[in-house]
Scaffold this motif. Structure first.
Motif, short mmCIF file in Angstrom:
data_model
loop_
_atom_site.label_atom_id
_atom_site.label_comp_id
_atom_site.label_asym_id
_atom_site.label_seq_id
_atom_site.Cartn_x
_atom_site.Cartn_y
_atom_site.Cartn_z
N PRO A 21 0.82 -1.21 0.00
CA PRO A 21 0.00 0.00 0.00
C PRO A 21 0.86 1.26 0.00
CG PRO A 21 -0.03 -1.06 2.16
CD PRO A 21 0.67 -2.00 1.24
N ASP A 22 0.25 2.35 -0.45
CA ASP A 22 0.92 3.65 -0.46
C ASP A 22 0.84 4.23 0.95
OD1 ASP A 22 2.01 6.09 -0.96
OD2 ASP A 22 0.47 6.76 -2.38
N TYR A 23 1.90 4.01 1.73
CA TYR A 23 1.86 4.41 3.13
C TYR A 23 1.81 5.93 3.30
CZ TYR A 23 2.90 -0.42 4.32
OH TYR A 23 2.82 -1.78 4.46
N GLU A 26 -1.82 6.72 2.95
CA GLU A 26 -2.58 6.22 4.08
C GLU A 26 -2.29 7.03 5.35
OE1 GLU A 26 -2.64 2.04 4.61
OE2 GLU A 26 -3.88 1.87 2.79
N GLU A 79 -11.01 4.06 -0.29
CA GLU A 79 -9.74 4.33 0.38
C GLU A 79 -9.80 3.98 1.87
OE1 GLU A 79 -7.18 7.74 -1.88
OE2 GLU A 79 -8.81 8.43 -0.58
N ASN A 82 -10.04 0.20 2.37
CA ASN A 82 -8.72 -0.43 2.26
C ASN A 82 -7.87 -0.14 3.49
OD1 ASN A 82 -9.33 -1.47 -0.29
ND2 ASN A 82 -8.53 0.35 -1.35
N ASN A 86 -6.20 -2.90 5.89
CA ASN A 86 -4.76 -2.92 6.11
C ASN A 86 -4.43 -2.83 7.60
OD1 ASN A 86 -4.29 -3.06 3.36
ND2 ASN A 86 -4.15 -0.83 3.13
#
Length: 641
Positions: A21-23, A26, A79, A82, A86
């Motif tokens: 994932p795009d930390y 996030e 978003e 997800n 996560n």
């Protein structure tokens, strides 16, 4: 398709690609969620994040709790869905991410200065520290971020937690069987160089670590290498406890042994759990290598739960939400006539008859008043009761129902219990290697009820182990160099069969009961339940049993039965009263006791009981329990009748 001549079949392999994932994105979502929570834009949230943030800044709180239910209700887009997934799958990574967001918000809202967030090392060699000394993030903050599961997330069974759950946030229900002493656990180790005075920090994960010995600074590399010394005052320690959580008996399949998990309690969670507590556990399921030398060990690893939040079940204190819902209803029951019989009929309504026995069980729940005298002598208020009767009179079912109804209940059988299993066992601690005590059934039932079925099948040596518990309400231990006393403030509810299997009318009560006088005198009530043939009673019993099997509930008797929650609230409210026996009743009670003693001496060998001074205390305890049921602080004359 068909294969060409000489062509070999090809094997198709499907590979599931996991995208990281795009930390950074996030982290922006986490900041957006907390900023809205601090401003109070989360409708229906049970957590006030602004109050939590202010309490952390003032040093009054050490935990920042984030509800996954609030995060689920914040925005219903892909978003945040997800992000929720996560967090549940990689919880430890997002604990650190939310902690960084909270650090930034503390600075953004001006609650702390930058000096208050970051602790800079003070050394003489500043240049060396600026290059080689990095203050870990765990040393910068004074709080811990925890996640609590949402109300819509169902609790798992402990048996359903598998290797696929490693790293995930799990929520399950169990009973605590063992808890260790509080120990200091090192989270960050600080080392000082003897040559260049530089400070170095090392984060510690797990129960052991390999410390640094040689200084890695440039000045020491050029010259002689300096030795590093551990600075305990500059290191960070937190309180640590290890608990053993076992799955509930109703979750264990037939023919299987109950499973258990190790739970690690840190910081604010220590000393919040005790043996016998039934709890909902929410934490991260993590592996740990077996042994201290993990590289030389096998590929197998032990697992543990890094505890986040915990919630106790069936506590004696009334839950505020439950109290608000049922308090008025419970008070309305109090205004009705013959409330004592109404409450008794609500205990195990599926079981036919036994109204007097159920009334006695209700008194056992309320108990008398425990008193501690000025000289240290304590007088117990718990009521002990023994149900002795023929087979098939629902003794075991009554015991099972009392375990579910009581705030804390432990069920065991006489043949499957030993003296050590009832009191306490000495075991070796898996962490320190020291000898520790693990409480048995009577210790686990502290401030509750211990139900012992098949009491007559116990060995005599094991049965004598509960003599001290029934009167002094303690367990004295002198084993393996451990000499101590454990609390066992429990009410014993035992069920037994007569000596001949069925009650023999031609024999005396002493021959039928076949229990020593030292044990009988400790029971406040002894019930003889006989299975006699009576056509009217047998027809009513048959209709009752058939109705329960057909409809799954007892037949209606006019007035509705109280639910278990309502009965628990009524008993909890009654235990707030502290009744006493007034002076004008003392002469009446004393006369009744002396007449009982006189009647027994006249009966001689034909006496049906064994009356001692403990019988007088039993009369007082039963009178106080009846006064509590009537929500009174004084024992009345009608109660003594």
């Amino acid at each position: 398709r068909g294969l060409a001549p000489g062509e070999s079949p090809r094997k198709i392999i499907r590979v599931k690609v996991m995208f990281e994932p795009d930390y950074r994105r996030e982290k922006e979502l986490c900041t957006q969620f907390l900023e809205n929570g601090i401003r109070g834009d989360l409708h229906g949230s049970l957590h006030n994040y602004a109050i939590q943030l202010d309490a952390i800044a003032r040093g009054r709180e050490q935990v920042f709790e984030i509800s996954l239910g609030d995060l689920q209700q914040f925005k219903d887009d892909d978003e945040f869905k997800n992000l929720m997934s996560n967090i549940k799958n990689n919880t430890r990574r997002y604990v650190e991410m939310f902690a960084e967001v909270v650090d930034a918000l503390l600075l953004q809202f001006g609650l702390v200065s930058s000096e208050g967030v970051v602790r800079e090392p003070e050394t003489q060699n500043t240049s060396a520290n600026s290059i080689h000394s990095t203050v870990p993030a765990s040393l910068k903050r004074t709080f811990r971020v925890v996640f609590s599961s949402g109300s819509s997330d169902p609790a798992m069974k402990l048996r359903e937690i598998r290797s696929s759950s490693i790293g995930r946030l799990v929520n399950f229900k169990g009973i605590c069987t063992r808890i260790s002493d509080v120990k200091p656990l090192m989270e960050v180790a600080c080392f000082t160089c003897e040559t260049c005075n530089a400070e170095f920090y090392q984060e510690v994960y797990g129960e052991s670590f390999s410390p640094l010995f040689i200084c890695p600074s440039k000045s020491c590399k050029v010259g002689s290498a300096g030795n590093l010394v551990l600075e305990t005052r500059a290191s960070k320690f937190v309180g640590f406890q290890e608990a053993k959580i076992q799955e509930l008996s109703e979750d264990v399949p037939i023919g299987h042994t109950p499973r258990s998990l190790t739970v690690h309690l840190k910081g604010h969670l220590i000393q919040t759990l005790g043996p016998g507590n039934i709890v909902d556990v929410c934490g991260i399921f993590l592996p740990t290598p077996n042994g201290l030398r993990a590289k030389q060990n096998t590929l197998l690893a032990s697992t543990f739960i890094d505890l986040m939040t915990i919630r106790k079940h069936k506590t004696r204190a009334i839950n505020q939400q439950v109290e608000k819902d049922v308090l008025e209803k419970v008070k309305s029951y109090r205004q009705q006539r013959d409330v004592y019989s109404r409450l008794a009929e609500s205990i195990a309504p599926e079981i036919f008859g036994h109204v007097d026995v159920k009334k006695a069980l209700l008194l056992l729940l309320c108990a008398g008043v425990s008193r501690k005298l000025a000289d240290g002598v304590s007088i117990r208020g718990d009521i002990h009761m023994c149900l002795m009767g023929d087979p098939g009179v629902a003794k075991s079912q009554l015991l099972k129902h009392m375990v579910q109804l009581a705030p804390r209940g432990v069920y065991t059988t006489g043949r499957g219990s030993s003296g050590v299993g009832l009191t306490a066992a000495v075991q070796r601690d898996t962490i320190t290697g020291e000898m520790i005590l693990e409480g048995g059934a009577l210790v686990l039932a502290d401030n509750g009820i211990c139900c012992i079925d098949e009491f007559d099948k116990m060995d005599e040596g094991d049965r004598t182990a509960i003599h001290e518990v029934m009167e002094q309400q303690t367990v004295s231990i002198a084993k393996a160099g451990i000499t101590t006393t454990l609390n066992a403030r429990t009410a014993v509810l035992a069920a037994a069969n007569p000596a001949f299997g069925r009650y023999k009318l031609s024999a005396t009560p002493q021959e039928n009961i076949n229990l020593p006088a030292s044990l009988l005198s400790r029971f406040d009530l002894l019930w003889l339940i006989l299975d006699t043939a009576d056509i009217e009673n047998d027809i009513a019993l048959a209709h009752h049993v058939l109705h329960v099997h057909k409809c799954g509930k007892p037949p209606s008797t006019g007035a509705a039965h109280m639910s278990m929650d309502e009965l628990r609230v009524y008993v909890a409210l009654s235990q707030d009263f502290q009744p006493y026996v007034p002076e004008d009743l003392t002469e009446y009670v004393a006369t009744a006791y002396t007449e009982m003693r006189l009647d027994e001496s006249r009966a001689a060998q034909h006496a049906t009981g064994y009356t001692t001074a403990r019988t007088l205390l039993s009369i007082l305890r039963l009178a106080e329990a009846l006064a509590r049921l009537g929500w009174s602080n004084q024992v009345s004359y009608s109660v003594c009748l």
